[in-house]
Design a protein around this motif. Sequence first.
Motif, mmCIF file in Angstrom:
data_model
loop_
_atom_site.group_PDB
_atom_site.id
_atom_site.type_symbol
_atom_site.label_atom_id
_atom_site.label_comp_id
_atom_site.label_asym_id
_atom_site.label_seq_id
_atom_site.Cartn_x
_atom_site.Cartn_y
_atom_site.Cartn_z
ATOM 1 N N ILE A 1 -6.006 9.040 -10.863
ATOM 2 C CA ILE A 1 -4.903 9.312 -9.906
ATOM 3 C C ILE A 1 -5.589 9.498 -8.709
ATOM 4 C CG2 ILE A 1 -2.866 10.472 -9.367
ATOM 5 C CD1 ILE A 1 -2.427 10.696 -12.314
ATOM 6 N N THR A 2 -6.378 10.632 -8.467
ATOM 7 C CA THR A 2 -6.900 11.050 -7.052
ATOM 8 C C THR A 2 -7.895 9.990 -6.669
ATOM 9 O OG1 THR A 2 -8.464 12.481 -8.191
ATOM 10 C CG2 THR A 2 -6.512 13.529 -7.527
ATOM 11 N N ASN A 3 -8.664 9.488 -7.385
ATOM 12 C CA ASN A 3 -9.378 8.328 -6.745
ATOM 13 C C ASN A 3 -8.756 7.139 -6.267
ATOM 14 O OD1 ASN A 3 -11.671 9.876 -7.406
ATOM 15 N ND2 ASN A 3 -12.278 8.642 -9.297
ATOM 16 N N ALA A 4 -7.686 6.742 -6.925
ATOM 17 C CA ALA A 4 -7.025 5.703 -6.417
ATOM 18 C C ALA A 4 -6.089 6.106 -5.196
ATOM 19 C CB ALA A 4 -5.710 5.198 -7.513
ATOM 20 N N TYR B 1 0.770 12.113 -8.996
ATOM 21 C CA TYR B 1 -0.049 13.413 -8.810
ATOM 22 C C TYR B 1 0.869 14.838 -8.922
ATOM 23 C CZ TYR B 1 -2.797 16.710 -6.413
ATOM 24 O OH TYR B 1 -3.555 17.987 -5.972
ATOM 25 N N GLU B 2 1.791 14.546 -8.289
ATOM 26 C CA GLU B 2 2.940 15.814 -8.260
ATOM 27 C C GLU B 2 3.536 15.960 -9.604
ATOM 28 O OE1 GLU B 2 5.582 14.948 -5.121
ATOM 29 O OE2 GLU B 2 4.029 15.298 -3.451
ATOM 30 N N MET B 3 3.589 15.001 -10.376
ATOM 31 C CA MET B 3 4.488 15.221 -11.729
ATOM 32 C C MET B 3 3.284 15.187 -13.041
ATOM 33 S SD MET B 3 7.469 15.274 -10.767
ATOM 34 C CE MET B 3 8.553 15.243 -12.060
ATOM 35 N N PHE B 4 2.052 15.493 -12.709
ATOM 36 C CA PHE B 4 1.057 15.396 -13.570
ATOM 37 C C PHE B 4 1.191 16.554 -14.591
ATOM 38 C CE2 PHE B 4 -3.233 15.890 -15.063
ATOM 39 C CZ PHE B 4 -3.849 14.525 -15.444
ATOM 40 N N THR B 5 1.199 16.224 -15.684
ATOM 41 C CA THR B 5 1.289 17.019 -16.890
ATOM 42 C C THR B 5 0.112 16.769 -17.998
ATOM 43 O OG1 THR B 5 3.021 16.012 -18.092
ATOM 44 C CG2 THR B 5 3.648 18.014 -16.458
ATOM 45 N N LYS C 1 0.835 -1.276 -0.148
ATOM 46 C CA LYS C 1 -0.226 -0.093 0.050
ATOM 47 C C LYS C 1 0.667 1.247 0.039
ATOM 48 C CE LYS C 1 -3.840 -1.969 2.710
ATOM 49 N NZ LYS C 1 -4.545 -2.031 3.935
ATOM 50 N N GLU C 2 1.773 1.360 0.828
ATOM 51 C CA GLU C 2 2.574 2.287 0.929
ATOM 52 C C GLU C 2 3.655 2.555 -0.457
ATOM 53 O OE1 GLU C 2 5.349 2.054 4.078
ATOM 54 O OE2 GLU C 2 3.630 1.717 5.617
ATOM 55 N N ALA C 3 3.836 1.555 -1.112
ATOM 56 C CA ALA C 3 4.526 1.807 -2.306
ATOM 57 C C ALA C 3 3.479 2.157 -3.609
ATOM 58 C CB ALA C 3 5.188 0.351 -2.922
ATOM 59 N N LYS C 4 2.336 1.699 -3.571
ATOM 60 C CA LYS C 4 1.474 2.266 -4.284
ATOM 61 C C LYS C 4 1.031 3.539 -4.103
ATOM 62 C CE LYS C 4 -1.350 -2.105 -5.120
ATOM 63 N NZ LYS C 4 -2.537 -2.434 -4.661
ATOM 64 N N THR C 5 0.974 4.018 -2.846
ATOM 65 C CA THR C 5 0.831 5.389 -2.475
ATOM 66 C C THR C 5 1.824 6.501 -2.963
ATOM 67 O OG1 THR C 5 -0.495 4.722 -0.619
ATOM 68 C CG2 THR C 5 0.277 6.906 -0.758
ATOM 69 N N ARG C 6 3.220 5.796 -2.767
ATOM 70 C CA ARG C 6 4.362 6.787 -3.086
ATOM 71 C C ARG C 6 4.243 7.107 -4.529
ATOM 72 N NH1 ARG C 6 6.923 3.705 0.664
ATOM 73 N NH2 ARG C 6 7.780 2.246 -0.980
ATOM 74 N N MET C 7 3.959 5.783 -5.436
ATOM 75 C CA MET C 7 3.903 5.949 -6.845
ATOM 76 C C MET C 7 2.779 6.684 -7.263
ATOM 77 S SD MET C 7 3.311 2.958 -9.452
ATOM 78 C CE MET C 7 1.589 2.837 -9.311
ATOM 79 N N LEU C 8 1.675 6.541 -6.714
ATOM 80 C CA LEU C 8 0.656 7.632 -7.084
ATOM 81 C C LEU C 8 0.583 9.201 -6.824
ATOM 82 C CD1 LEU C 8 -2.389 5.272 -6.476
ATOM 83 C CD2 LEU C 8 -1.803 6.045 -8.646
ATOM 84 N N VAL C 9 1.472 9.313 -5.386
ATOM 85 C CA VAL C 9 1.595 10.736 -5.082
ATOM 86 C C VAL C 9 2.637 11.395 -6.225
ATOM 87 C CG1 VAL C 9 2.916 12.104 -3.403
ATOM 88 C CG2 VAL C 9 1.200 10.427 -2.651
ATOM 89 N N GLN C 10 3.599 10.490 -6.539
ATOM 90 C CA GLN C 10 4.567 10.936 -7.695
ATOM 91 C C GLN C 10 3.803 11.245 -9.006
ATOM 92 O OE1 GLN C 10 7.836 8.430 -8.603
ATOM 93 N NE2 GLN C 10 8.859 9.884 -9.586
#
Length: 137
Positions: free
Chosen positions: A77-80, A56-60, A45-54
């Motif tokens: 991304i935000t729903n996941a 989100y933050e790098m979204f273009t 879960k933590e790995a998935k969260t880190r990947m999705l946060v990245q």
Amino acid sequence: MNAKAKHIIICAINSNDFNRVSSCISAKEMWDKHEVTYEGTNQVKEAKTRMLVQDYEMFTMHENEDIKTLFTRFTNITNALQVLDKVYTNSEMVRNILRCLSRVWMLKVTANEQAKDLNTFPLEDHLGLQHPRSEFT
């Protein structure tokens, strides 16, 4: 109580899941096995969260991408992230959407930032934005 809880779980799962949890003694054990199967361990879960946060933050915005496709990708991304208990405020999401838009959108972005309160500006309102060049055709 354990028997009732087990019965409820058994009624709610498919046959493959039943085979996976049928040997469990307690409803808690059934639930935990089911949870790990579908959500993964805390490390996963933590790995998935880190990947999705990245993500989100790098979204273009992709080249030649329309606003509806962009919004769908962003919402996925935000729903996941929400499922993984990482929730952004409406204001943070609006700012991220405005930040990621391509240069041709800058006039509209600036107008929205100045004319609207981004803390209350509904994220869905971005779908109503037409491509800036379409105003001149």
